[in-house]
Design a protein around this motif. Structure first.
Motif, PDB file in Angstrom:
ATOM      1  N   ALA A 137      -3.699  18.548   2.693  1.00 31.59           N
ATOM      2  CA  ALA A 137      -3.041  19.601   1.808  1.00 31.59           C
ATOM      3  C   ALA A 137      -2.000  20.386   2.638  1.00 31.59           C
ATOM      4  O   ALA A 137      -1.036  20.880   2.233  1.00 31.59           O
ATOM      5  N   ARG A 175       2.761  21.311   3.360  1.00 25.95           N
ATOM      6  CA  ARG A 175       3.197  22.552   3.398  1.00 25.95           C
ATOM      7  C   ARG A 175       3.602  23.207   4.648  1.00 25.95           C
ATOM      8  O   ARG A 175       3.685  24.347   5.073  1.00 25.95           O
ATOM      9  N   GLU A 204      -5.897  27.072   0.524  1.00 19.48           N
ATOM     10  CA  GLU A 204      -5.044  26.926   1.809  1.00 19.48           C
ATOM     11  C   GLU A 204      -4.931  27.672   3.180  1.00 19.48           C
ATOM     12  O   GLU A 204      -4.905  27.131   4.111  1.00 19.48           O
ATOM     13  N   VAL A 260     -12.902  24.178  -4.287  1.00 19.29           N
ATOM     14  CA  VAL A 260     -12.357  24.249  -2.997  1.00 19.29           C
ATOM     15  C   VAL A 260     -13.536  24.599  -2.182  1.00 19.29           C
ATOM     16  O   VAL A 260     -13.506  24.139  -0.960  1.00 19.29           O
ATOM     17  N   GLN A 267     -14.732  21.221  -0.986  1.00 20.05           N
ATOM     18  CA  GLN A 267     -13.931  20.691  -0.085  1.00 20.05           C
ATOM     19  C   GLN A 267     -14.074  21.380   1.255  1.00 20.05           C
ATOM     20  O   GLN A 267     -14.084  20.474   2.446  1.00 20.05           O
TER      21      GLN A 267
END
Lengths: 288, 233
Positions: free
Chosen positions: B122, B126, B138, B168, B171
């Protein structure tokens, strides 16, 4: 008053802005990194001017004086740091203000003892003597040089801050010094480096200002307040803030004196008040 | 690897830790649980040198840490992921990572830029984004990735799941499980009991600034009384 008059005033304002920028940029980034404000910064500017006068006397070259002043002032900065400022780091803002305020008077008396009370002058470098035509006006070449020098320093600092590892370290330190330390960055050393660069720039500002202003013992105290106004108006800790604050202060001071001479003394304070009402943290604070 | 003995620490007049002792063995994950104000965050901050130790000792592989500045402690091999993540907003994602990578890169180091971006894909898309514009998840991934690039001996994690959506959290859990499988030593502070216990090799509960319960994750799950008393679950 015709267009030429206003163009000359704008150039004057730009020239003042550049001197204010050279003075304020070190001050604001040092504050951003360590929340330390050095009120003796103006005295270092005066020291730069005096050293330049003496160096020019020795060598006969104003260029040599321009090189000697930042080096000498940075050396004094190193001594100040090692003897005083390092110990003040954890002493709290009141002690820092009192000690650096006291330093102003120490420097004043040192200037009197070494260089005397009579105003001194520094000749401009020969190649920069005379006038240059620009935008349909004639303007002193040396003053244009000050403007270009300020712009060059601005560009170099912007590049270093935005594009180099050390610039990223400084921005990280200003954002959050504790987290920067947790990534292995020695923030004290970074502060020392920035402090010395700030001192050198103050010395450079004093030296290049010497040919257009007279060099007097109190020239540092006179410039200190506008410099602090720049730092506060621009927003603490940011290069962008120093640029914006310098331009605003330089233009308000210059045009205030032209448009309303009777109010000139309070023009920059009125601007300071207005900015603080609209943007309490300044225009471009480093920590939003 | 990390040995804390009789640690006393606090802020100003307020003492938070009263004789805290714990050990994180090499290659293990210790979960430190407790209510708000029990002293979990203060423990991590004391290890990093952000809060001075007033008594007791903190050792990393036998080397005393007390009195060292945070940057020296970081260089000895402790990566810190604070509760507030502390991503630098003026730096891009890439600059946030490079700040750590540049200082700790050495030939043969376990963690490189490529590897952390493979672990957190991810972030790879970015890299040019400003640190201030990331979502909470993030930010958390970036904070962990940044700490990994320090190639730490020990990773300190302060409430990595706080404020994150369940997906999340899952994750982050999987990523930390991967790190655990690689043998990375971790001290994990959590409020999320299930998350912490499923990752940990050992569990310690904190109450009033000292370790009041310690044991295996299974024992922690089974001891409803200790959970009710020290965690309020």
């Amino acid at each position: 008053m015709d267009a030429a008059f206003w163009i000359v005033q704008a150039l004057n304002a730009l020239q003042l802005s550049m001197l204010l920028f050279l003075l304020s940029v070190g001050l604001t980034i040092v504050f951003g990194l360590m929340h330390f404000i050095n009120l003796a910064h103006g005295a270092l500017y005066a020291l730069g001017a005096f050293v330049a006068v003496s160096a020019a006397g020795f060598t006969g070259s104003t260029w040599a004086a321009f090189a000697a002043a930042p080096l000498a002032v940075a050396t004094v900065g190193v001594l100040l740091y090692l003897l005083l400022i390092r110990r003040l780091r954890s002493a709290g803002p009141m002690n820092q203000v009192l000690v650096t305020f006291g330093l102003i008077f120490v420097f004043l008396d040192l200037f009197r003892m070494i260089w005397g009370d009579i105003a001194l002058g520094l000749p401009e470098p020969e190649v920069l003597a005379g006038q240059t035509g620009l935008f349909g006006v004639v303007y002193p070449t040396y003053r244009l040089f000050i403007i270009l020098l300020g712009l060059a320093v601005m560009a170099v600092l912007a590049l270093v801050l935005a594009r180099t590892p050390i610039g990223a370290m400084i921005r990280a330190g200003v954002d959050n010094d504790r987290m920067a330390a947790c990534l292995g960055i020695d923030v004290d050393r970074l502060f020392f480096l920035v402090f010395c660069v700030g001192c050198a720039l103050a010395g450079l500002a004093g030296a290049v200002a010497a040919p257009v202003l007279s060099v007097t013992t109190d020239m540092g105290t006179g410039i200190l307040i506008p410099t602090l106004v720049v730092v506060v108006v621009g927003g603490l800790g940011s290069l962008k803030g120093a640029v914006a604050g310098s331009l605003l202060t330089g233009f308000v001071q210059t045009f205030g004196a032209v448009i309303a001479p009777q109010l000139a003394a309070i023009a920059i304070y009125a601007m300071l008040a207005a900015v603080l009402i609209l943007r309490p943290a300044g225009l471009f604070p480093a920590r939003a | 690897m990390l040995e804390i003995a009789e640690l006393a620490a606090g802020y100003g007049e307020t003492q938070v830790l009263h004789g805290l002792s714990l050990t994180v063995p090499a290659g293990r994950v210790l979960a430190l649980l407790g209510r708000n104000g029990a002293g979990k965050t203060t423990t991590l901050r004391a290890v990093m040198g952000l809060v001075p130790a007033r008594g007791g000792s903190i050792r990393l592989d036998g080397r005393p840490l007390a009195g060292l500045p945070p940057h020296a402690i970081a260089r000895l091999g402790i990566g810190y992921v604070p509760e507030t993540r502390d991503i630098f907003p003026s730096l891009t994602v890439r600059e946030n990572l490079e700040l750590a990578a540049r200082r700790f890169a050495r030939p043969g180091a376990a963690w490189t830029m490529e590897r952390v971006l493979a672990l957190f894909p991810a972030l790879a898309g970015r890299l040019g984004t400003g640190g201030g514009q990331l979502s909470g998840g993030e930010q958390q991934m970036l904070a962990i990735a940044r700490a990994l690039l320090m190639n730490p001996l020990l990773l300190l994690l302060d409430e990595p799941t706080e404020g994150l959506a369940p997906i999340v959290v899952q994750q982050i859990h999987d990523k930390l499980a991967e790190l655990k499988a690689e043998g990375l030593t971790m001290l994990l502070v959590e409020q999320n009991f299930g998350f912490a216990v499923s990752l940990a090799d050992e569990v310690a509960m904190l109450g009033r600034g000292a370790v009041v319960w310690s044991g295996s994750p299974d024992a922690a799950r089974a001891d409803g009384e200790a959970q009710a008393r020290w965690l309020g679950v």
